[in-house]
Each structure stands twice: as C-alpha cells, then as structure tokens.
Design a protein around this motif. Structure first.
Motif, PDB file in Angstrom:
ATOM      1  N   GLU A  88      64.758  41.763  58.794  1.00  0.00           N
ATOM      2  CA  GLU A  88      63.470  41.584  58.126  1.00  0.00           C
ATOM      3  C   GLU A  88      62.513  42.718  58.482  1.00  0.00           C
ATOM      4  OE1 GLU A  88      59.902  38.302  57.520  1.00  0.00           O
ATOM      5  OE2 GLU A  88      61.837  37.684  58.328  1.00  0.00           O
ATOM      6  N   PHE A  89      62.490  43.095  59.758  1.00  0.00           N
ATOM      7  CA  PHE A  89      61.607  44.185  60.184  1.00  0.00           C
ATOM      8  C   PHE A  89      61.989  45.505  59.526  1.00  0.00           C
ATOM      9  CE2 PHE A  89      61.331  47.752  63.311  1.00  0.00           C
ATOM     10  CZ  PHE A  89      59.993  48.049  63.095  1.00  0.00           C
ATOM     11  N   GLU A  90      63.252  45.882  59.630  1.00  0.00           N
ATOM     12  CA  GLU A  90      63.662  47.186  59.110  1.00  0.00           C
ATOM     13  C   GLU A  90      63.538  47.259  57.582  1.00  0.00           C
ATOM     14  OE1 GLU A  90      63.927  49.749  60.695  1.00  0.00           O
ATOM     15  OE2 GLU A  90      64.837  49.453  62.647  1.00  0.00           O
ATOM     16  N   SER A  91      63.837  46.158  56.895  1.00  0.00           N
ATOM     17  CA  SER A  91      63.663  46.155  55.444  1.00  0.00           C
ATOM     18  C   SER A  91      62.186  46.256  55.064  1.00  0.00           C
ATOM     19  CB  SER A  91      64.280  44.891  54.839  1.00  0.00           C
ATOM     20  OG  SER A  91      65.685  44.893  54.997  1.00  0.00           O
ATOM     21  N   ALA A  92      61.352  45.469  55.720  1.00  0.00           N
ATOM     22  CA  ALA A  92      59.917  45.505  55.427  1.00  0.00           C
ATOM     23  C   ALA A  92      59.300  46.852  55.795  1.00  0.00           C
ATOM     24  CB  ALA A  92      59.203  44.382  56.173  1.00  0.00           C
ATOM     25  N   TYR A  93      59.842  47.500  56.804  1.00  0.00           N
ATOM     26  CA  TYR A  93      59.328  48.800  57.239  1.00  0.00           C
ATOM     27  C   TYR A  93      59.407  49.828  56.109  1.00  0.00           C
ATOM     28  CZ  TYR A  93      58.651  52.898  60.220  1.00  0.00           C
ATOM     29  OH  TYR A  93      58.171  54.059  60.786  1.00  0.00           O
ATOM     30  N   GLN A  94      60.462  49.747  55.299  1.00  0.00           N
ATOM     31  CA  GLN A  94      60.675  50.748  54.253  1.00  0.00           C
ATOM     32  C   GLN A  94      60.351  50.252  52.850  1.00  0.00           C
ATOM     33  OE1 GLN A  94      62.694  54.102  55.942  1.00  0.00           O
ATOM     34  NE2 GLN A  94      64.386  53.191  54.849  1.00  0.00           N
ATOM     35  N   ALA A  95      60.199  48.943  52.680  1.00  0.00           N
ATOM     36  CA  ALA A  95      60.177  48.359  51.341  1.00  0.00           C
ATOM     37  C   ALA A  95      59.108  48.954  50.431  1.00  0.00           C
ATOM     38  CB  ALA A  95      59.996  46.846  51.439  1.00  0.00           C
ATOM     39  N   ASP A  96      57.881  49.103  50.932  1.00  0.00           N
ATOM     40  CA  ASP A  96      56.807  49.639  50.095  1.00  0.00           C
ATOM     41  C   ASP A  96      57.180  51.011  49.536  1.00  0.00           C
ATOM     42  OD1 ASP A  96      55.033  47.485  50.441  1.00  0.00           O
ATOM     43  OD2 ASP A  96      54.281  48.318  52.319  1.00  0.00           O
ATOM     44  N   THR A  97      57.703  51.859  50.401  1.00  0.00           N
ATOM     45  CA  THR A  97      58.016  53.220  49.986  1.00  0.00           C
ATOM     46  C   THR A  97      59.231  53.258  49.071  1.00  0.00           C
ATOM     47  OG1 THR A  97      57.161  53.908  52.141  1.00  0.00           O
ATOM     48  CG2 THR A  97      58.285  55.570  50.836  1.00  0.00           C
ATOM     49  N   GLU A  98      60.197  52.377  49.328  1.00  0.00           N
ATOM     50  CA  GLU A  98      61.371  52.323  48.448  1.00  0.00           C
ATOM     51  C   GLU A  98      60.963  51.941  47.016  1.00  0.00           C
ATOM     52  OE1 GLU A  98      64.258  53.360  49.004  1.00  0.00           O
ATOM     53  OE2 GLU A  98      64.944  52.962  51.049  1.00  0.00           O
ATOM     54  N   VAL A  99      60.102  50.965  46.881  1.00  0.00           N
ATOM     55  CA  VAL A  99      59.651  50.540  45.552  1.00  0.00           C
ATOM     56  C   VAL A  99      58.872  51.661  44.877  1.00  0.00           C
ATOM     57  CG1 VAL A  99      58.177  48.904  44.326  1.00  0.00           C
ATOM     58  CG2 VAL A  99      59.692  48.097  46.148  1.00  0.00           C
ATOM     59  N   TRP A 100      58.008  52.326  45.642  1.00  0.00           N
ATOM     60  CA  TRP A 100      57.251  53.461  45.093  1.00  0.00           C
ATOM     61  C   TRP A 100      58.193  54.556  44.617  1.00  0.00           C
ATOM     62  CZ3 TRP A 100      57.167  58.565  46.607  1.00  0.00           C
ATOM     63  CH2 TRP A 100      56.160  59.367  46.041  1.00  0.00           C
ATOM     64  N   LEU A 101      59.202  54.887  45.411  1.00  0.00           N
ATOM     65  CA  LEU A 101      60.123  55.953  45.048  1.00  0.00           C
ATOM     66  C   LEU A 101      60.908  55.611  43.792  1.00  0.00           C
ATOM     67  CD1 LEU A 101      61.385  58.687  45.773  1.00  0.00           C
ATOM     68  CD2 LEU A 101      63.035  57.447  47.203  1.00  0.00           C
ATOM     69  N   ALA A 102      61.316  54.350  43.663  1.00  0.00           N
ATOM     70  CA  ALA A 102      62.051  53.937  42.469  1.00  0.00           C
ATOM     71  C   ALA A 102      61.221  54.131  41.204  1.00  0.00           C
ATOM     72  CB  ALA A 102      62.482  52.479  42.598  1.00  0.00           C
ATOM     73  N   ALA A 103      59.906  53.969  41.336  1.00  0.00           N
ATOM     74  CA  ALA A 103      59.019  54.099  40.178  1.00  0.00           C
ATOM     75  C   ALA A 103      58.511  55.523  39.971  1.00  0.00           C
ATOM     76  CB  ALA A 103      57.827  53.157  40.339  1.00  0.00           C
ATOM     77  N   ASN A 104      58.739  56.399  40.965  1.00  0.00           N
ATOM     78  CA  ASN A 104      58.193  57.762  40.899  1.00  0.00           C
ATOM     79  C   ASN A 104      59.247  58.811  41.256  1.00  0.00           C
ATOM     80  OD1 ASN A 104      55.002  57.398  40.640  1.00  0.00           O
ATOM     81  ND2 ASN A 104      55.752  55.840  42.076  1.00  0.00           N
ATOM     82  N   PRO A 105      60.393  58.799  40.601  1.00  0.00           N
ATOM     83  CA  PRO A 105      61.468  59.729  40.995  1.00  0.00           C
ATOM     84  C   PRO A 105      61.146  61.190  40.720  1.00  0.00           C
ATOM     85  CG  PRO A 105      62.036  58.603  38.947  1.00  0.00           C
ATOM     86  CD  PRO A 105      60.791  57.930  39.472  1.00  0.00           C
TER      87      PRO A 105
END
Length: 254
Positions: free
Chosen positions: A199-216
């Motif tokens: 949960e920690f490691e996923s949440a640590y990156q989740a915001d940026t992963e979603v942003w990257l998917a929308a802004n390739p």
C-alpha cells in the motif's frame, strides 16, 4: 529541466495518497498511539518528522501535550503545519526545518524516529545511542528501522538502491540487541506486513503514474518515467527481503 523547476500547475500532485510516509496501516498506528498515550507524556519529539502524522495523532489523544517535529525538507513541514491548523493543534506543535545531528531539542517524554535514523547517526547503533540521549527517563522511543528479513542475494542487491550492500541493514534480532546495548528494553516489537509495504509503495508513486499516463508527450515525461520505473523496479526487488521494524523502547535507568 527538472520536475522541481516546472510550473506548479503543470506537475502531478505529490504523495496525496499517503497518510504516513512509510508502511504503516491505520490499525497499527492506532495501536501505537494508544500504547504511547498510556504513558501520559507531556512532550513529543519527532525526528525526521516529514509531515508528522503520527505525532499529530498522539497530540490529539493528549490534550495537554506539546510536540516538536524537525526535518530538513520544507515540503513535508508545510504539510504538517497545514494539518496541524486543520486539527486545531497549532498552539501545541511546531515544525522546524533543521538538522537533527547533535540536536539539543531533547529530552522528551516520547521520541519518534520513523524511517529517519540516518538523521541521527551512521547506522542504527549510533542512532539508538542518540535516541537514548533524547528521551527522558521513564519515557518511550518509537523507532521505525529497516532490517533484512533474510540475507539478500547479490542479484537482489544490484536491483535495489545504488550501492546497496548486505551491510546496509541488520537482521531483526541484531537490531533488537543494538537497542538493548544502547540502553533500552524493548516493550514492543512489530514489523510492517507485506500489505502495508504494498500500500505504501503503490501510494508513493500512484499520483505520478496517473499523471504520466495522461501526459505522455509532456516535456518532463521521459525523466519522470525513468524515475518511476527505477523506483518500482527497486521496491519490487526488495519486496519480501527488506522489512521495517517498529520498536517501542523503554530507556533503562542507571
């Protein structure tokens, strides 16, 4: 151009899905607060506090207590101050940007050091001796410290952080022995579960992963992807190998 230099409204949100800056569940945090509050501390010192979520919860449980968090990163300190205002705690807590090396901020009735022992010394042994200096007799230290759940292989070490070595951490038994040697008795020993880590490691990156998917095609996309991929590869390598121990420690008296 770095991520830090881009306009704020052009960047992904950071760490908004993290309540604690570490693998710590709500259930475990509640138990820690209950156990520490039972000692009726009047002062709480949080070393390497980040935004100090556990300290704020402890102060919520102790209406007469005062808290102080020290850290070098202003971003976390600002978040801690915002959270303190939202909870009506600004009169009882301070977040200060300063080094904890040889700090004169103690002694305190409760000292928190969660994943931040490097702020006190080179390795857990020296850090534990500093924590003994910072805690008042009859008080408590809550230390969150990494340990090897099993010896890592050379291939695993090569996939972790740069320069990772087997000497970076001890096993859990050795860590507990170091606490005793530094002048403590372990009241409570617990370790983060795999669920807490994930949960920690996923949440640590989740915001940026979603942003990257929308802004390739964003100018920062390439370096952001490299950073995310490197971190994910590292934690999936140390998953199940690196543990995080939470030691509630009672100082011994001479």
């Amino acid at each position: 151009m770095t991520v830090a230099s881009a306009p704020h409204d052009d960047l992904p949100p950071r760490l908004t899905r993290l309540t604690f800056h570490g693998p710590l569940s709500e259930a475990r945090a509640t138990g820690m607060v209950r156990r520490l509050a039972a000692t009726r501390p009047s002062t709480v010192l949080d070393v390497g506090c980040g935004w100090g979520e556990l300290m704020l919860r402890l102060l919520d449980a102790l209406p007469q207590a005062q808290g102080l968090g020290v850290d070098l990163r202003e971003e976390g300190l600002r978040r801690g101050r915002r959270n303190a205002r939202a909870r009506g705690l600004t009169e009882r807590v301070r977040f200060v940007r300063e080094s904890a090396v040889e700090t004169r901020r103690g002694p305190a009735d409760v000292v928190l050091c969660l994943g931040a022992s490097q702020a006190l010394g080179d390795g857990p042994g020296p850090a534990l001796r500093e924590l003994r200096r910072l805690v008042a007799d009859g008080g408590r230290v809550l230390l969150g410290e990494g340990f090897w759940q099993r010896p890592p292989t050379e291939a695993e070490l090569a996939g972790m952080w740069p320069g990772a070595s087997a000497g970076d951490h001890h096993d859990l038994a050795t860590l507990a022995d170091l606490a005793v040697a530094a002048g403590f008795r372990p009241e409570w020993i617990e370790t983060a579960s795999l669920d807490e880590w994930e949960e920690f490691e996923s949440a640590y990156q989740a915001d940026t992963e979603v942003w990257l998917a929308a802004n390739p095609a964003h100018p920062l996309a390439t370096e952001t992807q490299a950073r995310l991929d490197t971190h994910r590869a590292a934690w999936l390598t140390y998953r199940g190998v690196l543990g995080l121990a939470y030691l509630t420690l009672v100082p011994t008296t001479a």
